[in-house]
Design a protein around this motif. Structure first.
Motif, PDB file in Angstrom:
ATOM      1  N   LEU A 201     -12.555  53.195  26.285  1.00  0.00           N
ATOM      2  CA  LEU A 201     -12.998  54.109  27.209  1.00  0.00           C
ATOM      3  C   LEU A 201     -12.693  53.281  28.373  1.00  0.00           C
ATOM      4  O   LEU A 201     -13.285  52.020  28.653  1.00  0.00           O
ATOM      5  CB  LEU A 201     -14.370  54.636  27.367  1.00  0.00           C
ATOM      6  CG  LEU A 201     -14.745  55.490  26.031  1.00  0.00           C
ATOM      7  CD1 LEU A 201     -15.990  56.040  26.320  1.00  0.00           C
ATOM      8  CD2 LEU A 201     -13.882  56.901  26.233  1.00  0.00           C
ATOM      9  N   GLU A 202     -11.796  53.733  29.254  1.00  0.00           N
ATOM     10  CA  GLU A 202     -11.353  52.878  30.567  1.00  0.00           C
ATOM     11  C   GLU A 202     -12.444  53.012  31.778  1.00  0.00           C
ATOM     12  O   GLU A 202     -13.189  53.834  31.632  1.00  0.00           O
ATOM     13  CB  GLU A 202     -10.187  53.046  31.273  1.00  0.00           C
ATOM     14  CG  GLU A 202      -8.946  53.082  30.154  1.00  0.00           C
ATOM     15  CD  GLU A 202      -8.863  51.487  29.641  1.00  0.00           C
ATOM     16  OE1 GLU A 202      -8.933  50.627  30.574  1.00  0.00           O
ATOM     17  OE2 GLU A 202      -8.106  51.317  28.613  1.00  0.00           O
ATOM     18  N   ARG A 203     -12.679  52.082  32.396  1.00  0.00           N
ATOM     19  CA  ARG A 203     -13.409  51.897  33.683  1.00  0.00           C
ATOM     20  C   ARG A 203     -13.540  53.179  34.611  1.00  0.00           C
ATOM     21  O   ARG A 203     -14.528  53.775  34.704  1.00  0.00           O
ATOM     22  CB  ARG A 203     -13.261  50.655  34.468  1.00  0.00           C
ATOM     23  CG  ARG A 203     -14.015  50.704  35.848  1.00  0.00           C
ATOM     24  CD  ARG A 203     -13.586  49.660  36.759  1.00  0.00           C
ATOM     25  NE  ARG A 203     -13.906  48.479  36.384  1.00  0.00           N
ATOM     26  CZ  ARG A 203     -15.123  47.654  36.674  1.00  0.00           C
ATOM     27  NH1 ARG A 203     -15.727  48.244  37.377  1.00  0.00           N
ATOM     28  NH2 ARG A 203     -15.280  46.308  36.103  1.00  0.00           N
ATOM     29  N   PRO A 204     -12.360  53.817  34.982  1.00  0.00           N
ATOM     30  CA  PRO A 204     -12.547  54.915  35.750  1.00  0.00           C
ATOM     31  C   PRO A 204     -13.214  56.181  34.957  1.00  0.00           C
ATOM     32  O   PRO A 204     -13.718  56.896  35.917  1.00  0.00           O
ATOM     33  CB  PRO A 204     -10.893  55.327  36.076  1.00  0.00           C
ATOM     34  CG  PRO A 204     -10.159  54.083  35.711  1.00  0.00           C
ATOM     35  CD  PRO A 204     -11.051  53.347  34.782  1.00  0.00           C
ATOM     36  N   LEU A 205     -12.932  56.336  33.797  1.00  0.00           N
ATOM     37  CA  LEU A 205     -13.398  57.332  32.997  1.00  0.00           C
ATOM     38  C   LEU A 205     -15.022  57.196  33.053  1.00  0.00           C
ATOM     39  O   LEU A 205     -16.056  58.246  33.255  1.00  0.00           O
ATOM     40  CB  LEU A 205     -13.163  57.597  31.733  1.00  0.00           C
ATOM     41  CG  LEU A 205     -13.587  58.686  30.844  1.00  0.00           C
ATOM     42  CD1 LEU A 205     -13.338  60.072  31.454  1.00  0.00           C
ATOM     43  CD2 LEU A 205     -13.001  58.564  29.311  1.00  0.00           C
ATOM     44  N   ILE A 206     -15.337  55.944  32.684  1.00  0.00           N
ATOM     45  CA  ILE A 206     -16.786  55.625  32.648  1.00  0.00           C
ATOM     46  C   ILE A 206     -17.451  56.024  34.201  1.00  0.00           C
ATOM     47  O   ILE A 206     -18.699  56.486  34.240  1.00  0.00           O
ATOM     48  CB  ILE A 206     -16.949  54.350  32.239  1.00  0.00           C
ATOM     49  CG1 ILE A 206     -16.625  54.053  30.513  1.00  0.00           C
ATOM     50  CG2 ILE A 206     -18.554  53.877  32.369  1.00  0.00           C
ATOM     51  CD1 ILE A 206     -16.540  52.869  30.206  1.00  0.00           C
ATOM     52  N   GLU A 207     -16.815  55.537  34.922  1.00  0.00           N
ATOM     53  CA  GLU A 207     -17.358  55.627  36.485  1.00  0.00           C
ATOM     54  C   GLU A 207     -17.527  56.879  36.650  1.00  0.00           C
ATOM     55  O   GLU A 207     -18.440  57.645  37.282  1.00  0.00           O
ATOM     56  CB  GLU A 207     -16.735  54.891  37.411  1.00  0.00           C
ATOM     57  CG  GLU A 207     -16.600  53.381  37.416  1.00  0.00           C
ATOM     58  CD  GLU A 207     -15.553  52.649  38.178  1.00  0.00           C
ATOM     59  OE1 GLU A 207     -14.596  53.203  38.471  1.00  0.00           O
ATOM     60  OE2 GLU A 207     -15.894  51.599  38.571  1.00  0.00           O
TER      61      GLU A 207
END
Length: 182
Positions: free
Chosen positions: A146-152
């Motif tokens: 899971l990449e940073r933008p999705l998590i954010e």
């Protein structure tokens, strides 16, 4: 008497078997519905995270009767991160003990201490660590990155929903002029 004490002990958190199932379904059929299913399971499920403890010279604590350990106040905890072939760094999360043990067998020198984190914990750490690109769940054959933008984005949505619910609760319980109080 021992039976009574066992009933009072805190229970280990239940791990969600749906996490592994939703990851497998997403890998089989990469679509928004399956991604949404994964995210819904992750936000309600604890994850296991490998960590390294620096006790700052203090003796190692002994587990309590319930198996919990109270770390000394100045203990520093570093979470293990992995580096992708592209050079990106990711925190690790495991859906259950089987996934942890499988990873530890493949990484014999890996951290042997395991702590329990929730999705929001990871989201907060990723937000504070510029070198963190995201989270890898169950590294190995059935892993999910899971990449940073999705998590954010998920964290922002969760925070907005929590804020709206808190405002609703406050509005319901707030006494206004003219309200009848008994």
């Amino acid at each position: 008497m021992p039976e009574q004490n066992e009933k009072n002990l805190p229970k280990a958190p239940a791990f969600n078997p749906k996490v592994k199932k939703t990851i497998a379904a997403f890998k089989e059929n990469n679509n928004p519905k399956n991604l949404n299913d994964i995210l819904n399971e992750l936000v309600r499920s604890p994850l296991l995270a490998p960590a390294v403890f620096d006790l700052q010279g203090q003796p190692a604590p002994k587990p309590e009767a319930d198996g919990r350990v109270q770390l000394p106040k100045e203990t520093k905890i570093s979470l293990v991160m992995v580096t992708s072939p592209e050079g990106k760094r990711y925190y690790l999360g495991f859906s259950d003990w089987d996934a942890v043990h499988e990873w530890q067998k493949a990484q014999p020198k890996a951290a042997q201490q395991i702590i329990l984190l929730r999705f929001d914990d990871y989201a907060n750490m990723i937000a504070k660590n510029a070198e963190a690109s995201g989270l890898v769940i169950n590294p190995g054959d059935n892993s999910l990155r899971l990449e940073r933008p999705l998590i954010e984005s998920v964290k922002k949505q969760r925070d907005e929903i929590a804020k709206a619910l808190a405002q609703q609760r406050a509005a319901v319980t707030q006494i206004k002029p003219g309200d009848k109080v008994t």
